[in-house]
Write a protein that holds these residues in place. Structure first.
Motif, mmCIF file in Angstrom:
data_model
loop_
_atom_site.group_PDB
_atom_site.id
_atom_site.type_symbol
_atom_site.label_atom_id
_atom_site.label_comp_id
_atom_site.label_asym_id
_atom_site.label_seq_id
_atom_site.Cartn_x
_atom_site.Cartn_y
_atom_site.Cartn_z
ATOM 1 N N LYS A 48 4.032 14.741 -0.613
ATOM 2 C CA LYS A 48 4.750 13.590 -1.178
ATOM 3 C C LYS A 48 3.822 12.402 -1.422
ATOM 4 N N GLN A 55 10.134 17.324 -5.861
ATOM 5 C CA GLN A 55 10.897 17.609 -4.638
ATOM 6 C C GLN A 55 10.087 18.573 -3.786
ATOM 7 N N ASP A 81 11.185 19.740 -0.042
ATOM 8 C CA ASP A 81 12.006 19.604 1.155
ATOM 9 C C ASP A 81 12.191 20.960 1.814
ATOM 10 N N GLU A 88 11.516 23.232 -3.891
ATOM 11 C CA GLU A 88 10.454 22.492 -4.562
ATOM 12 C C GLU A 88 10.786 22.330 -6.038
#
Length: 98
Positions: A32, A40, A42, A57
Motif C-alpha cells: 500500500k 486493493q 486486502d 487484489e
C-alpha cells in the motif's frame, strides 16, 4: 486497459496462522505504501475453514500486477510463506466489468 482482479486462496498450516497473518500484514503495508497501481490489497481469514486466508487484489494494469510480483518485499514474504502453506495457492484472475 481494464482493471485486473486477483483472488488468492491460501491454506496455511493451522499452527502457523498467526505468524502468516503477521507477515502478510507487513507485506500489505509495504504494498500500500509503494505500489500506486495496486488499488486493493486486502486479506481475510475464513470463518468456515481454519487456516484458510483469502487475498483480494486489484491492479490498474497488467504491468502493475507484473511489477508487484517482482518487488523485493514480495519475494521475501513469499520465501517465508513457503514453509507455512498447506498446499499450492488457488489463484483466480479476472477483468473488472464496468
Amino acid at each position: 486497459m481494464s482493471t485486473i482482479g486477483l483472488v488468492a486462496t491460501l491454506k496455511v498450516q493451522p499452527e502457523k496462522a498467526d505468524e502468516f497473518a503477521r507477515i502478510f500484514g507487513e507485506l500489505r503495508a509495504q504494498v500500500k505504501a509503494n505500489e500506486k497501481g495496486c488499488l486493493q490489497y486486502d486479506f481475510f481469514k475464513s470463518k468456515a475453514n481454519d487456516g484458510t486466508f483469502i487475498v483480494m487484489e486489484q491492479y490498474a494494469t497488467q504491468a502493475d500486477l507484473d511489477a508487484h510480483g517482482k518487488t523485493e518485499y514480495f519475494k521475501a514474504a513469499g520465501a517465508k510463506f513457503g514453509g507455512m502453506l498447506a498446499g499450492a495457492p488457488g489463484l483466480v484472475f479476472a477483468d473488472k466489468v464496468e
